[in-house]
Scaffold this active site. Sequence first.
Site, short mmCIF file in Angstrom:
data_model
loop_
_atom_site.label_atom_id
_atom_site.label_comp_id
_atom_site.label_asym_id
_atom_site.label_seq_id
_atom_site.Cartn_x
_atom_site.Cartn_y
_atom_site.Cartn_z
N SER A 57 -62.16 11.52 51.08
CA SER A 57 -62.19 12.23 52.36
C SER A 57 -63.46 13.07 52.53
CB SER A 57 -60.94 13.12 52.49
OG SER A 57 -60.84 14.02 51.41
N LYS A 100 -66.22 19.93 43.36
CA LYS A 100 -65.97 21.31 42.92
C LYS A 100 -65.07 21.30 41.69
CE LYS A 100 -66.28 22.91 47.72
NZ LYS A 100 -65.54 23.50 48.86
N SER A 103 -64.50 24.12 53.96
CA SER A 103 -64.88 22.89 54.70
C SER A 103 -63.90 21.76 54.43
CB SER A 103 -66.29 22.46 54.29
OG SER A 103 -66.41 22.44 52.86
N ALA A 146 -62.33 18.35 55.00
CA ALA A 146 -62.84 17.11 55.58
C ALA A 146 -62.13 16.77 56.89
CB ALA A 146 -62.69 15.97 54.58
N LYS A 185 -61.63 28.57 43.08
CA LYS A 185 -60.70 28.81 44.20
C LYS A 185 -59.55 27.82 44.18
CE LYS A 185 -62.41 25.17 46.61
NZ LYS A 185 -61.82 24.11 47.41
N ASP A 232 -64.25 30.09 51.02
CA ASP A 232 -63.60 28.89 50.50
C ASP A 232 -62.21 29.22 49.97
OD1 ASP A 232 -63.44 26.21 49.99
OD2 ASP A 232 -64.99 26.16 48.44
N ARG A 272 -55.24 20.11 49.23
CA ARG A 272 -54.48 19.37 48.22
C ARG A 272 -53.92 20.31 47.16
NH1 ARG A 272 -58.92 14.69 46.80
NH2 ARG A 272 -59.49 14.19 48.95
N ASN A 273 -54.72 21.28 46.76
CA ASN A 273 -54.29 22.19 45.70
C ASN A 273 -53.13 23.06 46.17
OD1 ASN A 273 -56.39 21.90 43.36
ND2 ASN A 273 -57.56 21.78 45.25
N VAL A 322 -56.95 13.14 44.07
CA VAL A 322 -57.27 14.05 42.98
C VAL A 322 -56.96 15.50 43.38
CG1 VAL A 322 -59.14 14.99 41.57
CG2 VAL A 322 -59.03 12.54 42.02
#
Length: 343
Positions: free
Chosen positions: A11, A106, A138, A140, A192, A245, A256-257, A280
Amino acid sequence: MENITVLGAGSWGTALALVLADNGHRVRLWSHRAEQVREINEQRTNEKYLPGVRLPEVIIGYDDLGAALDGVSIVVLAVPTKAIREVLQRARMCLAAPITIVAVSKGIEPGTHKRVSEIVTEEISEWLEDVVVLSGPSHAEEVVLRHPTTVAVSSPNMEAAQCIQDVFMNHHYFRVYTNPDLVGVEVGGALKNIIALAAGISDGLGYGDNAKAALITRGLAEIARLGCALGANPLTFAGLAGVGDLIVTCTSVHSRNWRAGHMLGQGKKLDDVLESMGMVVEGVRTTKAAYELAKELGVKMPITEVLYEVLFDGKNPKEAVDSLMARGKKQEMNDLMNIFAEQ
């Protein structure tokens, strides 16, 4: 107009390819999956990662790494951190001239505790013109909708950072700042994800906004504490690659996290969470790396420590939060002053 290669058609890699295309560049978008490349070139879509988004004709998919790298001078590295070494080792065999790497992944590598820019320098030093890191709030999913987004770039060579600033800057929706603090920009972007996992767990447990605000605030102190121990400027953590961030990753459904943490808070097992995500979750590996690094450097990171216990030791998420609340009394201002006093 540049010919620019983006390594990694997930993404984020795809979103940055779209930014570059909007800026008039010709983009080669590399994936190791031939079927994904066919979809990009024939259907002009990347449905698994960015459903409903149409890709312009100037973005060409490649599954041949050598062909993707042939003749380019700027390469955007957007593969997951666990794949970076392998991809760079393969890329090294294909290069014929020095390149500038723009690292947008990251994370911190478990075991070595290296940041992405350090891995890049280690693996392709003989072909590396410059390494630039791009980071900031940011998602996606919002970038491809051309919603206003602002990021920071950093490099040991600030002329290279300014060059990449010009390459990515889009005056309609993608603003780029430069920041000379490479360590801080990378550490903020990586750590983060740890706090976002914790925030997701808190939300999954139903603890509400007070708890999440505390996790974000105290999490930022942890990030700054480890970052400063590594040589970062603490002011970076008040900027885009730090608190910016952190906020977006801890509060957005696109994260996702956060989503992975939310499922953990609801009682799901880590393996089941990762399988259901299908993408991921960088924070899991980064938690392990940061936990190891903090122990090595003697840096106190209580949120990271209890998250490590949840992820890798099977600790109950509610018990983890309870253990944070039961910690001994602290003086907040002294803690913050100690972070800044180290500089």
